[in-house]
Design a protein around this motif. Structure first.
Motif, PDB file in Angstrom:
ATOM      1  N   ILE A   1      34.418  21.724  73.964  1.00  0.00           N
ATOM      2  CA  ILE A   1      35.767  22.139  74.338  1.00  0.00           C
ATOM      3  C   ILE A   1      36.978  21.231  74.158  1.00  0.00           C
ATOM      4  O   ILE A   1      37.877  21.757  73.407  1.00  0.00           O
ATOM      5  N   LEU A   2      36.532  20.018  74.556  1.00  0.00           N
ATOM      6  CA  LEU A   2      37.517  18.912  74.028  1.00  0.00           C
ATOM      7  C   LEU A   2      37.895  18.754  72.511  1.00  0.00           C
ATOM      8  O   LEU A   2      38.902  18.583  72.069  1.00  0.00           O
ATOM      9  N   LEU A   3      36.930  19.020  71.792  1.00  0.00           N
ATOM     10  CA  LEU A   3      37.002  18.696  70.189  1.00  0.00           C
ATOM     11  C   LEU A   3      37.901  20.204  69.742  1.00  0.00           C
ATOM     12  O   LEU A   3      38.676  19.938  69.020  1.00  0.00           O
ATOM     13  N   VAL A   4      37.485  21.216  70.302  1.00  0.00           N
ATOM     14  CA  VAL A   4      38.178  22.369  69.898  1.00  0.00           C
ATOM     15  C   VAL A   4      39.748  22.306  70.286  1.00  0.00           C
ATOM     16  O   VAL A   4      40.498  22.488  69.350  1.00  0.00           O
ATOM     17  N   ARG A   5      39.849  21.895  71.307  1.00  0.00           N
ATOM     18  CA  ARG A   5      41.351  21.606  71.827  1.00  0.00           C
ATOM     19  C   ARG A   5      41.909  20.388  70.994  1.00  0.00           C
ATOM     20  O   ARG A   5      43.321  20.756  70.638  1.00  0.00           O
ATOM     21  N   GLY A   6      41.016  19.390  70.971  1.00  0.00           N
ATOM     22  CA  GLY A   6      41.672  18.360  70.327  1.00  0.00           C
ATOM     23  C   GLY A   6      42.255  18.728  68.707  1.00  0.00           C
ATOM     24  O   GLY A   6      43.440  18.013  68.541  1.00  0.00           O
ATOM     25  N   VAL A   7      41.457  19.382  68.001  1.00  0.00           N
ATOM     26  CA  VAL A   7      41.834  19.629  66.468  1.00  0.00           C
ATOM     27  C   VAL A   7      42.843  20.359  66.223  1.00  0.00           C
ATOM     28  O   VAL A   7      43.418  20.518  65.211  1.00  0.00           O
ATOM     29  N   THR A   8      43.273  21.036  67.559  1.00  0.00           N
ATOM     30  CA  THR A   8      44.476  22.075  67.347  1.00  0.00           C
ATOM     31  C   THR A   8      45.894  21.135  67.624  1.00  0.00           C
ATOM     32  O   THR A   8      46.887  21.738  67.616  1.00  0.00           O
ATOM     33  N   LEU A   9      45.646  19.935  68.039  1.00  0.00           N
ATOM     34  CA  LEU A   9      46.699  18.984  68.479  1.00  0.00           C
ATOM     35  C   LEU A   9      47.372  18.595  67.226  1.00  0.00           C
ATOM     36  O   LEU A   9      46.807  17.838  66.376  1.00  0.00           O
ATOM     37  N   PRO A  10      48.744  18.490  67.216  1.00  0.00           N
ATOM     38  CA  PRO A  10      49.401  17.587  66.098  1.00  0.00           C
ATOM     39  C   PRO A  10      49.077  16.242  66.087  1.00  0.00           C
ATOM     40  O   PRO A  10      49.028  15.492  67.105  1.00  0.00           O
ATOM     41  N   GLY A  11      48.812  15.909  64.802  1.00  0.00           N
ATOM     42  CA  GLY A  11      48.159  14.330  64.533  1.00  0.00           C
ATOM     43  C   GLY A  11      46.804  14.214  64.595  1.00  0.00           C
ATOM     44  O   GLY A  11      46.257  13.030  64.480  1.00  0.00           O
ATOM     45  N   ALA A  12      45.801  15.308  64.909  1.00  0.00           N
ATOM     46  CA  ALA A  12      44.444  14.981  65.196  1.00  0.00           C
ATOM     47  C   ALA A  12      43.838  14.970  63.797  1.00  0.00           C
ATOM     48  O   ALA A  12      42.896  13.929  63.849  1.00  0.00           O
ATOM     49  N   TYR A  13      44.390  15.399  62.766  1.00  0.00           N
ATOM     50  CA  TYR A  13      43.919  15.095  61.552  1.00  0.00           C
ATOM     51  C   TYR A  13      43.974  13.689  61.020  1.00  0.00           C
ATOM     52  O   TYR A  13      42.789  13.016  60.475  1.00  0.00           O
ATOM     53  N   ASP A  14      44.913  12.789  61.439  1.00  0.00           N
ATOM     54  CA  ASP A  14      45.305  11.532  61.151  1.00  0.00           C
ATOM     55  C   ASP A  14      44.302  10.609  62.012  1.00  0.00           C
ATOM     56  O   ASP A  14      43.732   9.896  61.518  1.00  0.00           O
ATOM     57  N   GLY A  15      44.184  11.233  63.067  1.00  0.00           N
ATOM     58  CA  GLY A  15      43.058  10.344  64.141  1.00  0.00           C
ATOM     59  C   GLY A  15      41.557  10.407  63.364  1.00  0.00           C
ATOM     60  O   GLY A  15      41.078   9.338  63.391  1.00  0.00           O
ATOM     61  N   ILE A  16      41.185  11.669  62.977  1.00  0.00           N
ATOM     62  CA  ILE A  16      39.957  11.814  62.597  1.00  0.00           C
ATOM     63  C   ILE A  16      39.813  11.015  61.277  1.00  0.00           C
ATOM     64  O   ILE A  16      38.751  10.282  60.930  1.00  0.00           O
ATOM     65  N   MET A  17      40.740  10.977  60.322  1.00  0.00           N
ATOM     66  CA  MET A  17      40.544  10.388  59.114  1.00  0.00           C
ATOM     67  C   MET A  17      40.697   8.881  59.340  1.00  0.00           C
ATOM     68  O   MET A  17      40.064   8.007  58.688  1.00  0.00           O
ATOM     69  N   PHE A  18      41.470   8.414  60.392  1.00  0.00           N
ATOM     70  CA  PHE A  18      41.537   6.997  60.730  1.00  0.00           C
ATOM     71  C   PHE A  18      39.982   6.497  61.281  1.00  0.00           C
ATOM     72  O   PHE A  18      39.475   5.371  60.986  1.00  0.00           O
ATOM     73  N   TYR A  19      39.115   7.437  61.960  1.00  0.00           N
ATOM     74  CA  TYR A  19      37.817   7.282  62.408  1.00  0.00           C
ATOM     75  C   TYR A  19      36.924   6.987  61.395  1.00  0.00           C
ATOM     76  O   TYR A  19      36.009   6.177  61.330  1.00  0.00           O
ATOM     77  N   ILE A  20      36.977   8.017  60.205  1.00  0.00           N
ATOM     78  CA  ILE A  20      35.907   8.165  59.441  1.00  0.00           C
ATOM     79  C   ILE A  20      36.159   7.411  57.956  1.00  0.00           C
ATOM     80  O   ILE A  20      35.133   7.051  57.157  1.00  0.00           O
ATOM     81  N   LYS A  21      37.407   6.897  57.674  1.00  0.00           N
ATOM     82  CA  LYS A  21      37.897   6.374  56.567  1.00  0.00           C
ATOM     83  C   LYS A  21      37.109   5.212  56.399  1.00  0.00           C
ATOM     84  O   LYS A  21      37.561   4.170  57.218  1.00  0.00           O
TER      85      LYS A  21
END
Length: 612
Positions: free
Chosen positions: A261-281
Motif C-alpha cells: 500500500i505504501l509503495l503504491v502511494r509512494g510512487v505517485t508522490l512528486p520526487g519518488a522517482y529521484d528517490g528510487i534512482m538514488f537507491y538503485i543507482k
C-alpha cells in the motif's frame, strides 16, 4: 574421566540393538512429548516473522544507498551465499535432527556446549532491548489518533523557540526572511532551527538527558506502552508453538500488505522517482572498499537472525523428515527479497520528502530509530489524511517487530525448558517460565524508559548483540559441526532426515569458506573499533564502554570458559586428555538403523536415549 565429556560410551544410542531398550535407555516417566508444528507452513511463517524485521525494512535500504546503491547487492548476495545461507541451514537442520533447543543441540559435542549458553545470552539481551522499539512504535500509534498529529506542529509544551514547522531554502535569498509566524529571523538562525518531529522524538518521547550518567526520571506514558507490549508478547508465547504458529500468519503477512500500500502511494508522490534512482543507482567504485563488504556481511548475519538459537528452537518442532534444505533456501530468498523490496518503499518516500524540503536525498535519509521515528513521521505529515497514514505505518512497525520479539522469547524459553529433565515436569511449567522471562526483561527495560534510556538502549544495541558477537558465534558453530562432530557425518545425518544429501557446497562452506568469512569480518571490526557515540556528538564515558564490553564478553566467553571447565573436571593429565579430541562428540551415527518418526529420544550430556 575424560569419557564424561565424550558421552555415548555406555552402549546407548546406536550401540544398542534396534528394537530393544536397555535399562539405561528407559525414558523418565512423565516426560512430555515434544510439540510439533500443526502444519509445516506454521514453521515457514514463524521463520519469516522472526527473520524479517526492522533490520530488513530500515537498515538494509540505508546501507544500500550508503555503499553504492545497487552495487551493494553484489557483496550482499555473495556473502549471503557463502555465509548466511549455510549457517541458516545448519541451525535449522541441527534443531530438527536433535529435537532440542539452542543448548541441548550441542550435546553432539558436549565439550562445546558453551555455544548453546552463548546463544541464550545473546537472545536474552536481544529480547531485552528490542522490545523498546515496539514500545516506541506503540506510543506513536496511540498518538496517531488525533486530528492533528502532535509531531506536526510547534505549539506544544515540549517545543522550544527554535522549532520551525516549514522552511524552504529558496525563501532565503537576501540573508533575512520576514515571517509573520516566526518574526524576522536571519538565515543562520533558521538554519539552526529544529523540526517539530525531532523535538517530539527527543523532548517528548525520550525526554533525553545530557548523558548516560544522568538517568533522570521515568517516562510513565512510555512505561505503560512497554508493559502493554510485554503483555502482548506473553500471551502470544505462553501456550507454545501451537498458538505461536497461528499468530504469525497475521504478524508475518500484514507488513507486506502495508508495504505494498505504501509503495503504491509512494510512487505517485512528486520526487519518488529521484528517490528510487538514488537507491538503485550503482557506484562501481565502492566495490573496492573493504567497509562495503563488512557492512554486507554484518547485515546478512543480522537479518538472517544467525547465532541467536531461535532458528534452532523453531527447527526442533519440525517433523524429523521435513525437507529443511529447501526451506532454508526459500526463507533466505524471502528474507533478502523483502529487504530489497522495502528499499523501494522507503526511498520513494524519502525522495518525496527531499522534494518537499528542497534538499538532497542524502540529507533526509537516516538509519535505525532516526529513519523509523524521525524521517517517516515527517513524511506522513505531508500526505493527505496524515493520522490515517501514521496509524497504518506505526501499526505495521509494531507488528513487524512483534513477531520477531515473541519468536525470540520462544527460542529462549525453549532452551531453558530443555535443560530440565522429565522428573521436573509440572503443569503450567511453560506458562510460568515465559512469565519469569518477560518479567526479568521488563525490569531491565525500566532503565530504558528513563531520560537516559536512549543511551542504555544504544549500549545494548552496539555491544550485547552486535556484529562481533554474532560473527564469533557463527564461526564456532561452523568449526564445531564441521571439524569436531564432522561435516561428512552431519551431511549423513541430514540425508537420514530429508532422504538425500545436500549439495557438497554446504560442507565446503561449513568447513572452510564460512569460518574464514566470519573471522575476517570479526577481525576487521576489532581492528577498526570506534568508541560508541550518540548522534555523532555525545561520546560515552569509559565506564559505559566497560559495561558494553562486559555484555559482549558475557556471550563470547561462554565458549572458551565451558571448554576449560570441562577439561579441568576431567581426570588425568593434559597429555592423557588431549588425544581424545576425535571422540569429543556423541555417538549419533547416521548408520544407526533407527526410524526417527517411530522413536522418542533425548540427549543429556552426550548420552543418547533411544525409545523403540
Amino acid at each position: 574421566t575424560i569419557f564424561g565429556l565424550i558421552g555415548g560410551t555406555d552402549g546407548a544410542g546406536c550401540g544398542a540393538t534396534p528394537g530393544t531398550m536397555s535399562s539405561v535407555e528407559k525414558p523418565v516417566p512423565g516426560y512430555p512429548e515434544r510439540e510439533q508444528w500443526t502444519r509445516q507452513m506454521d514453521f515457514i511463517m514463524s521463520c519469516v516473522g522472526f527473520a524479517v524485521g526492522l533490520g530488513n525494512v530500515w537498515r538494509f535500504p540505508y546501507l544500500c544507498y550508503k555503499n553504492g546503491g545497487g552495487v551493494f547487492l553484489i557483496p550482499y548476495l555473495i556473502i549471503g551465499v557463502v555465509g548466511g545461507i549455510p549457517i541458516f541451514f545448519l541451525e535449522i537442520a541441527l534443531g530438527q535432527f536433535m529435537k532440542a533447543g539452542s543448548i541441548n543441540v550441542w550435546n553432539i559435542a558436549p565439550l562445546f556446549k558453551g555455544l548453546g549458553y552463548a546463544s541464550m545470552v545473546i537472545v536474552f539481551f536481544c529480547n531485552t532491548y528490542y522490545i523498546m522499539v515496539l514500545a516506541w512504535a506503540f506510543y506513536y500509534f496511540i498518538k496517531s489518533f488525533n486530528a492533528t498529529l502532535p509531531w506536526s506542529t510547534c505549539d506544544n509544551p515540549w517545543n522550544t523557540p527554535s522549532c520551525i514547522e516549514i522552511f524552504h531554502h529558496e525563501d532565503c535569498l537576501n540573508g533575512t526572511i520576514g515571517n509573520t509566524t516566526y518574526g524576522n529571523m536571519t538565515c543562520e538562525e533558521l538554519a539552526d532551527g529544529r523540526s517539530p518531529i525531532i523535538e517530539f522524538w527527543e523532548n517528548k518521547v525520550l525526554n533525553i538527558s545530557q548523558g548516560l550518567d544522568y538517568p533522570g526520571s521515568i517516562n510513565w506514558e512510555l512505561l505503560l506502552c512497554l508493559a502493554a507490549v510485554w503483555v502482548m508478547v506473553y500471551f502470544c508465547v505462553w501456550k507454545g508453538v501451537k498458538s505461536t504458529g497461528k499468530i504469525v500468519y497475521f504478524t508475518a503477512t500484514f507488513p507486506y500488505v502495508v508495504l505494498i500500500i505504501l509503495l503504491v502511494r509512494g510512487v505517485t508522490l512528486p520526487g519518488a522517482y529521484d528517490g528510487i534512482m538514488f537507491y538503485i543507482k550503482p557506484d562501481w567504485s565502492k566495490l573496492g572498499e573493504a567497509q562495503v563488504w563488512i557492512d554486507a556481511g554484518t547485515q546478512i548475519f543480522f537479518s538472517y537472525a544467525i547465532g541467536l538459537g531461535a532458528l534452532t528452537a523453531l527447527g526442533s518442532y519440525n517433523r524429523f523428515n521435513n525437507d529443511c534444505y529447501k526451506d532454508a533456501f526459500m526463507l533466505a530468498l524471502i528474507n533478502s527479497g523483502t529487504s530489497f523490496f522495502a528499499g523501494f518503499v522507503v526511498f520513494a518516500i524519502l525522495g518525496f520528502m527531499a522534494n518537499e524540503q528542497g534538499v538532497d536525498i542524502s540529507q533526509v535519509a537516516e538509519t535505525g530509530p532516526g529513519l523509523a521515528f524521525i524521517a517517516y513521521p515527517k513524511a506522513v505529515t505531508l500526505m493527505p489524511m496524515p493520522p490515517v497514514w501514521a496509524a497504518l505505518f506505526f501499526f505495521m512497525l509494531l507488528v513487524l517487530g512483534l513477531d520477531s520479539q515473541f519468536v525470540g522469547v520462544e527460542g529462549f524459553v525453549t532452551g531453558i525448558l530443555d535443560l530440565f529433565p522429565g522428573k521436573y515436569y509440572m503443569r503450567y511449567k511453560r506458562e510460568i517460565s515465559v512469565a519469569i522471562c518477560c518479567l526479568m526483561c521488563f525490569i531491565i527495560d525500566l532503565s530504558m524508559v528513563t531520560q537516559g534510556g536512549m543511551y542504555v538502549f544504544q549500549l545494548f544495541d552496539y555491544y550485547s548483540a552486535s556484529g562481533m558477537t554474532l560473527l564469533w558465534q557463527a564461526f564456532w558453530e561452523c568449526i564445531v559441526v564441521s571439524w569436531v562432530y564432522g561435516a561428512d557425518r552431519f551431511m549423513d545425518d541430514i540425508a537420514r532426515m530429508i532422504g538425500y544429501r545436500p549439495f557438497p557446497w554446504m560442507k565446503w562452506c561449513w568447513s572452510f569458506i564460512t569460518p574464514c568469512v566470519c573471522m575476517g569480518i570479526f577481525l576487521f571490526h576489532l581492528f577498526n573499533y570506534k568508541p560508541l557515540t550518540y548522534n555523532n556528538t555525545y561520546v560515552y564515558p569509559w565506564w559505559g564502554e566497560v559495561i558494553g564490553w562486559c555484555m559482549a564478553l558475557m556471550s563470547m566467553l561462554c565458549i572458551p570458559v565451558s571448554v576449560l571447565y570441562k577439561l579441568c573436571r576431567a581426570t588425568g593429565t593434559f597429555k592423557e586428555v588431549t588425544p581424545f579430541w576425535s571422540h569429543l562428540t556423541t555417538t549419533l551415527s547416521p548408520s544407526c538403523p533407527l526410524n526417527h518418526s517411530d522413536v522418542h529420544w533425548q540427549t543429556s550430556e552426550g548420552h543418547v536415549y533411544v525409545l523403540s
